[in-house]
Design a protein around this motif. Structure first.
Motif, PDB file in Angstrom:
ATOM      1  N   LEU A 555       0.898  -1.068   0.093  1.00  0.00           N
ATOM      2  CA  LEU A 555       0.010  -0.091  -0.008  1.00  0.00           C
ATOM      3  C   LEU A 555       0.863   1.247  -0.017  1.00  0.00           C
ATOM      4  O   LEU A 555       1.658   1.230   0.542  1.00  0.00           O
ATOM      5  CB  LEU A 555      -0.917  -0.062   1.350  1.00  0.00           C
ATOM      6  N   VAL A 556       0.678   2.005  -0.877  1.00  0.00           N
ATOM      7  CA  VAL A 556       1.266   3.459  -0.963  1.00  0.00           C
ATOM      8  C   VAL A 556       0.400   4.613  -1.076  1.00  0.00           C
ATOM      9  O   VAL A 556      -0.641   4.557  -1.807  1.00  0.00           O
ATOM     10  CB  VAL A 556       2.353   3.361  -2.413  1.00  0.00           C
ATOM     11  N   ALA A 557       0.677   5.544  -0.132  1.00  0.00           N
ATOM     12  CA  ALA A 557       0.099   6.668  -0.142  1.00  0.00           C
ATOM     13  C   ALA A 557       0.983   7.867  -0.001  1.00  0.00           C
ATOM     14  O   ALA A 557       2.133   7.899   0.191  1.00  0.00           O
ATOM     15  CB  ALA A 557      -0.693   6.893   1.161  1.00  0.00           C
ATOM     16  N   GLY A 558       0.437   8.894  -0.703  1.00  0.00           N
ATOM     17  CA  GLY A 558       1.119  10.276  -0.906  1.00  0.00           C
ATOM     18  C   GLY A 558       0.473  11.268  -1.301  1.00  0.00           C
ATOM     19  O   GLY A 558      -0.656  11.197  -1.770  1.00  0.00           O
ATOM     20  N   LEU A 559       1.324  12.668  -1.610  1.00  0.00           N
ATOM     21  CA  LEU A 559       0.922  13.734  -1.900  1.00  0.00           C
ATOM     22  C   LEU A 559       1.473  14.206  -3.301  1.00  0.00           C
ATOM     23  O   LEU A 559       2.681  14.123  -3.360  1.00  0.00           O
ATOM     24  CB  LEU A 559       0.772  14.902  -1.007  1.00  0.00           C
ATOM     25  N   LEU A 560       0.760  14.548  -4.516  1.00  0.00           N
ATOM     26  CA  LEU A 560       1.304  14.843  -5.766  1.00  0.00           C
ATOM     27  C   LEU A 560       0.912  16.303  -6.180  1.00  0.00           C
ATOM     28  O   LEU A 560      -0.153  16.674  -6.016  1.00  0.00           O
ATOM     29  CB  LEU A 560       0.741  13.739  -6.968  1.00  0.00           C
ATOM     30  N   ALA A 561       1.737  16.989  -6.437  1.00  0.00           N
ATOM     31  CA  ALA A 561       1.579  18.434  -7.121  1.00  0.00           C
ATOM     32  C   ALA A 561       1.849  18.314  -8.358  1.00  0.00           C
ATOM     33  O   ALA A 561       2.782  17.765  -8.895  1.00  0.00           O
ATOM     34  CB  ALA A 561       2.452  19.215  -6.496  1.00  0.00           C
ATOM     35  N   MET A 562       1.181  18.856  -9.336  1.00  0.00           N
ATOM     36  CA  MET A 562       1.425  19.061 -10.782  1.00  0.00           C
ATOM     37  C   MET A 562       1.108  20.442 -11.310  1.00  0.00           C
ATOM     38  O   MET A 562       0.013  20.800 -11.090  1.00  0.00           O
ATOM     39  CB  MET A 562       0.520  17.821 -11.474  1.00  0.00           C
TER      40      MET A 562
END
Length: 833
Positions: A555-562
């Motif tokens: 399980l991988v969780a995170g925050l992405l800015a684009m």
């Protein structure tokens, strides 16, 4: 019969062009199955035409290479800006050869280069608005000047389509000459005046240039443009009647054309793709003409600018206006009807098909264009000091999209200091206008059905232009377009109308920011080689990431800015990805405009005890999160990931496959020796195992020229031969080719016997193992060495300079490799002591 001129000149013009093919949302070309075995049509035609013309083979009677010719050094040519931009990115070596060819011609022909410009994306100019005509020319000129380092003397008009309005703008933009069909001339007279002679039947003498003093409404003769009317007979035979199948037949046809041309010039103008794509090996006929056949017949090859310098036009010409002043073109006998109506022109359409769809497509796009222009002028006028000037100069941003500075461009053209949302809006409006240009690429009307890939490409640009115009306007704009497209019925009944085709095309191609976020995260986690922090025109940055593994599931969780480098829009998404065997992969994407939005996702990750894809699906269903799976990835990413997962699975099962192989190898050998085909149930696992071993040996190869390094690869190939298993060897052959090319390329400063000798031994060892490296790139670098350091060494030998014995040894070693790669080396051998 006209007298034969004392000196004869020849200009061959190649119009090299492909329509833009990129998906407007991803900025990448999707795989095009019709171009197989290549990825897409740009790649296929590059391999069949653009590359061969940069390195065209002259062969002797035994099929050996006599010389390699850069045809672009000797012919007049234009490359469509969108095509050459793709070449610059995907084939930089070819791009350099094209630019070098023009630079060489500038030196050879007193400052007149072979290359000329083209209107930007091949829009039919007489059917365009005045603003669009000017933008097309200015973008084409800017693109040319940036690449070739000089201003263009000539410009290619899409399909040579022209009327007085187009003529006026071309002259105003400073173009010196254009190239037209003789059937586009109306009347001629001596340049000093006098009676007009009607040539509207195509009878104009094409052996000399003509001066045109602008549209007939112009009273002044202070401004003009020169026009070359190409030889229609030879150009037609080259294009459609297989004249390129014989270099001598081509040369004889040219030699016979001077008598009818009324001057000392024959000019040929065709689609450049005929030299290799439409007519296989046509580049070789052209190379033969360049190097031998023209000279043998007393013909001098030149270009239009150089010819004009020595031959001032003695007659003036006026062009036809076509029906209602709409103009004429070289590929439509009804004026410009081919791009707006069912005029009767088609390209091998099946019986019973019509092109009635052209008219509603044209009307729909015209209505959309006008709607977009109104929005751009109204909203852009509040943000940009001069929106139309900004559009004309937007080409500067398009020059280098990887390093584009959209924000700086918008600020430089802003009416005032803009807030961030205003800057983004200005960028979106400019990009919408770019797609409004692209949606008029001529190929969309040229072929037989509204469902063709050229026409659906226009629909993609239209849909993207609408989207960029803004959510508040898109329904109205799209509704008007669909209203017209419903009147455009496909010749394939199952496909329905243009409206249905448009909606399906949009559904299959469009992608919103959340999809890009999911694409990036999932593909990155699965280690797709297609994905980088700058993909699809976006810049991605992982702000936070955490992972957990349990029982083979993760399980991988995170925050992405684009951030979009195109429209400057910014987004933040939380993501939750679950992975498990055998190929379970799913990613939930959650808009996270604030830290609180992301906090919910982070809390879920910290508190849940589950892992894997099932955990993500359950959480997404309960919370309404957006899901992205492997099947949702863009096709090329999906293919790359699945192929990688397949290789990993084979690697994981290596012991199993190896054990099975050891059990059946002897039996397979007996099948082969008996001449009996082994059953697929035995062959398939053996092939999978040996292919995996070959890939492993290739990965472990040190990429040196030492043939001993191929020992492991040779062993696998030997087993495959013994057991009758055919393996795919392209990757290994290409790897050998790359090593040889890389090492030989380092010799451009001087020959080295050790390197050339080792390269020969490596090629021989590969061939003995059943892996013959492709000859093309190796031949190219050998040709460079023969023309460069080999000639320098032979000059020293001729002069009996000190060290010439070592030079002779080095030349002999290179010539041995050249012979192995199918060169005729006689002319060099004769100079050795």
């Amino acid at each position: 019969m006209n007298a034969m001129p004392a000196k004869r000149y020849l200009i061959v013009h190649g119009h090299f062009y492909q329509p833009p093919r990129e998906n407007p949302w991803t900025e990448r070309i999707d795989r095009q199955d019709g171009a197989a075995p290549y990825h897409d049509w740009n790649e296929r035609i590059t391999r069949e035409c653009y590359l061969p013309n940069a390195r065209s083979r002259r062969l002797d009677g035994y099929g050996r290479v006599l010389s390699i010719v850069n045809n672009y050094e000797h012919i007049s040519f234009n490359f469509g800006p969108t095509l050459i931009s793709w070449i610059e990115s995907h084939h930089p070596g070819l791009y350099r050869r094209i630019l070098d060819a023009d630079a060489a011609s500038v030196l050879e022909r007193s400052g007149h280069g072979n290359a000329i410009a083209q209107v930007y994306n091949h829009m039919i100019m007489p059917l365009a608005t005045p603003r669009d005509r000017r933008t097309q020319i200015r973008w084409g000129i800017h693109d040319f000047s940036r690449r070739f380092g000089r201003e263009p003397e000539g410009i290619w008009l899409a399909e040579t389509a022209i009327n007085d309005d187009t003529l006026e703008i071309v002259i105003e933009e400073g173009i010196r000459y254009i190239i037209l069909s003789p059937h586009q001339a109306d009347r001629i007279r001596p340049i000093e005046g006098g009676e007009w002679t009607d040539v509207s039947d195509g009878s104009i003498e094409a052996g000399t240039p003509y001066r045109c003093f602008g549209p007939r409404r112009w009273r002044s003769r202070r401004r003009w443009i020169d026009i070359f009317f190409y030889d229609a007979t030879i150009s037609t035979d080259v294009s459609f009647n297989h004249l390129l199948r014989s270099g001598d037949s081509l040369a004889d046809a040219i030699a016979g054309a001077y008598a009818r041309g009324g001057g000392d010039l024959v000019s040929i103008a065709t689609d450049g793709e005929v030299y290799g794509h439409h007519e296989p090996f046509g580049d070789m006929a052209l190379a033969y003409l360049i190097e031998e056949a023209a000279r043998a017949r007393g013909i001098t090859m030149t270009n239009f600018g150089a010819y004009l310098d020595a031959h001032e036009p003695a007659r003036e010409a006026q062009i036809k206006q076509g029906r209602g002043g709409e103009g004429t073109a070289w590929s439509c006998s009804h004026g410009v009807g081919r791009w707006k109506e069912d005029c009767g022109c088609n390209t091998g359409a099946p019986a019973g098909w019509d092109q009635k769809w052209r008219a509603p497509l044209r009307r729909g796009l015209d209505r959309l264009r006008d709607g977009l222009a109104g929005i751009f002028e109204a909203e852009g006028g509040k943000l940009l000091a001069d929106p139309w000037k900004a559009r004309d100069e937007y080409i500067a941003v398009l020059d280098g999209r990887a390093a584009r500075d959209t924000a700086g461009f918008v600020d430089a053209h802003a009416a005032r200091t803009l807030a961030e949302d205003e800057r983004r809006r200005a960028a979106a409006l400019l990009e919408s206008q770019r797609h409004a240009q692209l949606m008029y690429t001529s190929c969309g009307w040229f072929f037989n059905d509204i469902s063709g890939i050229e026409t659906t490409q226009l629909m993609k640009y239209a849909a993207r232009a609408i989207e960029l115009a803004g959510a508040g306007r898109s329904d109205d704009l799209e509704g008007r377009l669909l209203g017209e497209l419903r009147l455009a019925r496909s010749n394939i009944p199952a496909l329905g109308t243009g409206a249905e085709i448009y909606l399906e095309t949009k559904r299959a191609s469009a992608a919103e920011p959340a999809i890009f976020a999911g694409q990036f995260v999932l593909a990155r986690q699965l280690q797709s080689p297609e994905i980088s922090p700058e993909s699809f025109g976006w810049r991605f940055e992982i702000k936070d990431a955490r992972s957990r593994d349990s029982d083979g599931r993760s399980l991988v969780a995170g925050l992405l800015a684009m951030t979009s480098g195109v429209t400057l829009e910014e987004h933040r998404f939380g993501f939750l990805c679950g992975f498990g065997p055998p190929a379970e992969a799913v990613c939930a994407v959650i808009p996270s405009r604030t830290d609180d939005d992301y906090e919910e996702l982070r809390n879920f990750f910290d508190t849940t005890e589950s892992s894997g894809a099932k955990a993500v699906r359950t959480a997404a269903a309960a919370r309404g999160w957006r899901l992205v799976t492997i099947n949702d990835l863009f096709p090329d990413d999906r293919r790359a990931i699945l192929e990688r997962l397949g290789r990993l699975k084979i690697a994981a099962l290596e012991d199993t496959f190896g054990g099975l192989y050891s059990e059946i190898a002897h039996l397979l050998t007996i099948f082969r020796q008996s001449g009996i085909a082994a059953p697929d149930s035995l062959v398939s696992p053996a092939r999978a195992y040996l292919a995996h071993r070959l890939a492993a040996e290739l990965a472990g190869w040190d990429r040196s020229l030492d043939p001993a390094g191929l020992r492991g690869i040779s062993s696998v190939m030997g087993e495959a031969s013994e057991t009758g298993i055919e393996l795919e060897t392209y990757a290994a052959a290409e790897a050998i080719e790359r090593v040889v090319v890389e090492r030989l390329s380092a010799l451009r400063g001087g020959l080295d016997t050790k390197v050339t000798g080792a390269a020969l031994r490596l090629v021989e060892r590969g061939s003995q193992s059943g892996i013959e490296p492709p000859a093309y790139e190796i031949q190219n670098v050998i040709d460079d060495l023969l023309d460069g350091p080999c000639e320098a060494a032979l000059a020293k030998i001729d002069a009996r300079a000190p060290g010439s014995e070592a030079d002779a040894e080095a030349v002999s070693s290179l010539l041995a490799l050249a012979r192995r790669m199918n060169f005729n080396t006689d002319r060099f051998e004769k100079r050795l002591p």
